[in-house]
Enzyme design. Structure first.
Site, PDB file in Angstrom:
ATOM      1  N   GLU A  12      12.728 -21.561 -16.908  1.00  0.00           N
ATOM      2  CA  GLU A  12      12.469 -22.692 -16.016  1.00  0.00           C
ATOM      3  C   GLU A  12      12.028 -23.844 -16.897  1.00  0.00           C
ATOM      4  O   GLU A  12      10.955 -23.786 -17.502  1.00  0.00           O
ATOM      5  CB  GLU A  12      11.360 -22.341 -15.006  1.00  0.00           C
ATOM      6  CG  GLU A  12      11.732 -21.235 -14.035  1.00  0.00           C
ATOM      7  CD  GLU A  12      12.863 -21.614 -13.113  1.00  0.00           C
ATOM      8  OE1 GLU A  12      13.094 -22.816 -12.878  1.00  0.00           O
ATOM      9  OE2 GLU A  12      13.553 -20.700 -12.633  1.00  0.00           O
ATOM     10  N   CYS A  57       7.450 -30.509 -13.596  1.00  0.00           N
ATOM     11  CA  CYS A  57       8.889 -30.378 -13.817  1.00  0.00           C
ATOM     12  C   CYS A  57       9.666 -30.957 -12.634  1.00  0.00           C
ATOM     13  O   CYS A  57      10.757 -31.462 -12.780  1.00  0.00           O
ATOM     14  CB  CYS A  57       9.247 -28.920 -14.025  1.00  0.00           C
ATOM     15  SG  CYS A  57       8.642 -27.859 -12.716  1.00  0.00           S
TER      16      CYS A  57
END
Ligand code: NAD
Length: 483
Positions: free
Chosen positions: A244, A278
């Protein structure tokens, strides 16, 4: 640290963490060495090969995970304080994250009970097939600093639910809540060695966790650059990888959107967790007809964002993680200005003993500028404009990332049509950065390998074993001797 069920101190060296908001030392954790990482990996290997956790019933595994969730709830104030002091995030937000983490442990417990394989009775009366789901083995879990307890909770409970054993390395800057989690796992009855936690720097601890032949899988969240290195290190022994990574996520605003709601989501998307996220909505893609009004409204709202002491429950934007990172955020903005962009609000750090950055809006940005493509990881949003749906989609896709996107329109054709055109793992329609463990999370392109959460989250930590069974006399002879 936690190795083989015991608290260990490593070689004696420590890492001190200063609260980025207050400038004082708040935690001191062991500086783990490569030998500590190797000891943890061996403990996880032994716990997997000889221990009871991989063979435990789903019911017992779920009971441990549910107990951990209850213990996280019990200790939520302490855990939130750790994440706030080490990371600089607002305490009210940190409390929400800890509650969210407990909820994920409960969701993982439910999936532990659901995990099953497949069977095939349609292969003929003398053939039977079934596919078992077995735990993949030893999993290295490496996490970043921006959501310390939340991100480890997106990985660890699912790996444990599958029956894997783990080695966890939190960020060297935000290790406290993960170490405390180690104590909660022991209290909940997780067998010794099933989860080992080693603190320290990436090259010392993270690197052996990605290359050691005893490790079967790497689950990493962090920057795209380090993720790439972790994949390369794991490639020598062909480890399964789950990555990720970064994002440069657009929010596309169309003229028929609910403007108040879109403005609120735009300010939230840009400044949540000081933009160190993110999923940050760091690119605003505005239809030309509403661009000027939208940016004026956003600038007004920016002034209302309370930036400062993260221990104040009213604070919305806390501190930036390090002085070095704050300097990089400012440098991004300066470079954009030199390239012809215009700073509408903010643009610099605030005068303070802590590391605070003013919420910043950068206008007159083009896709050629670095600030339109690179992950700034600060409370900085850039604005670009479009006229047609095609332009909007093309702008949205004009980065190497593809984590998430928001589309704001009341028209279903626009919202769904644009959402389908955007190359991103999550598309929010008329909302932004909403999340729930039921929905898978991850990215396209250089934002990812794989998905987390969702109904397949436990399956990701399993191998499939195919059983192909023949019943009755042999029917097809290779050499016709027995026929
Ligand atoms: P980072 O990549 O610098 O560090 C992440 C982790 O990797 C840390 O624990 C670090 O110590 C470790 N590490 C460093 N070098 C290593 C090496 N050679 N081998 C193995 N491990 C090593 O990231 P960061 O600065 O902590 O976090 C910010 C980044 O994380 C941003 O790019 C952000 O987008 C990303 N992120 C992504 C998600 C997501 O779900 N997609 C979520 C949060 C953060």
């Amino acid at each position: 640290m936690w190795i083989g069920g015991h608290e260990v101190k490593g070689g004696g060296e420590t890492i001190e963490r200063l609260s980025p908001a207050h400038g004082v030392v708040v935690t001191r954790v062991p500086r783990g060495r490569a030998e500590d990482a190797r000891a943890a990996i061996s403990a996880a290997r032994t716990a997997f090969d000889k221990g009871r956790w991989p063979h435990e019933t789903a019911s017992n595994r779920a009971r441990v995970l549910l107990k951990v969730a209850d213990l996280i709830d019990r200790d939520r104030e302490a855990l939130a304080l750790m994440d706030t002091l080490e990371c600089g995030k607002p305490i009210a937000q940190a409390l929400g994250e800890i509650q969210g983490a407990a909820d994920i442990w409960r969701y993982a417990a439910s999936l532990a009970r659901e995990l099953s394989g497949e069977s095939y009775a349609n292969l003929g009366s003398d053939r039977l097939g079934f596919v078992l789901r077995e735990p993949i083995g030893v999993v290295s879990i490496i996490t970043p600093w921006n959501f310390p307890l939340l991100i480890v909770s997106q990985k660890l409970p699912f790996a444990l639910a599958a029956g894997c054993t783990c080695v966890v390395k939190p960020s060297e800057m935000t290790s406290a809540s993960t170490l405390h989690l180690g104590a909660l796992l022991a209290e909940a009855g997780l067998p010794e060695g099933a989860c080992n936690i080693v603190t320290g720097y990436g090259p010392d601890v993270g690197a052996p966790m990605t290359s050691d032949p005893q490790v079967d899988m790497i689950s990493f969240t962090g920057s795209t650059g380090v993720g790439r290195a972790a994949v390369a290190a794991g490639a020598a022994t062909l480890k399964k990888v789950s990555m990720e990574l970064g994002g440069k996520n657009p929010q596309l605003i169309f003229p028929d959107a609910d403007m108040d709601a879109a403005l609120d989501a735009a300010i939230f998307g840009a400044n949540f967790n000081a933009g160190e996220c993110c999923n940050a909505g760091s690119r605003l893609l505005l239809h030309v007809d509403i661009a000027e009004a939208f940016l004026s409204g956003l600038a007004e709202r920016s002034k209302l964002v309370k930036v400062g002491d993260p221990l104040d429950p009213e604070t919305r934007v806390g501190a930036i993680i390090t002085a070095d990172h704050l300097g990089k955020i400012e440098a991004h903005v300066r470079a954009a200005e030199q390239g012809g962009a215009k700073v509408r609000t903010g643009g610099s750090r605030l005068e303070s003993n802590g590391l605070f950055m003013a919420p910043t809006i950068v206008d007159k940005v083009t896709t050629a500028m670095d600030i339109a493509r690179a992950e700034v990881f600060g409370p900085v949003v850039v604005a670009l404009t479009f006229e047609t749906l095609e332009q909007a989609i093309s702008l949205a896709n004009a980065t190497d990332y593809g984590l998430s996107a928001g589309v704001w329109s009341r028209d279903v054709d626009t919202a769904i049509g644009v959402g389908r055109g955007v190359r991103a793992g999550t598309v929010w329609v008329n909302t932004f950065m909403d999340g729930t463990p039921e929905l898978p999370f991850g990215g396209y392109r250089q934002s990812r390998i794989g998905r987390e959460l969702g109904r397949n989250a436990v399956k990701d930590y399993t191998e499939e074993k195919t059983f192909h069974v023949h019943t009755g006399p042999r029917t097809t002879w290779w050499l016709p001797l027995g026929a």
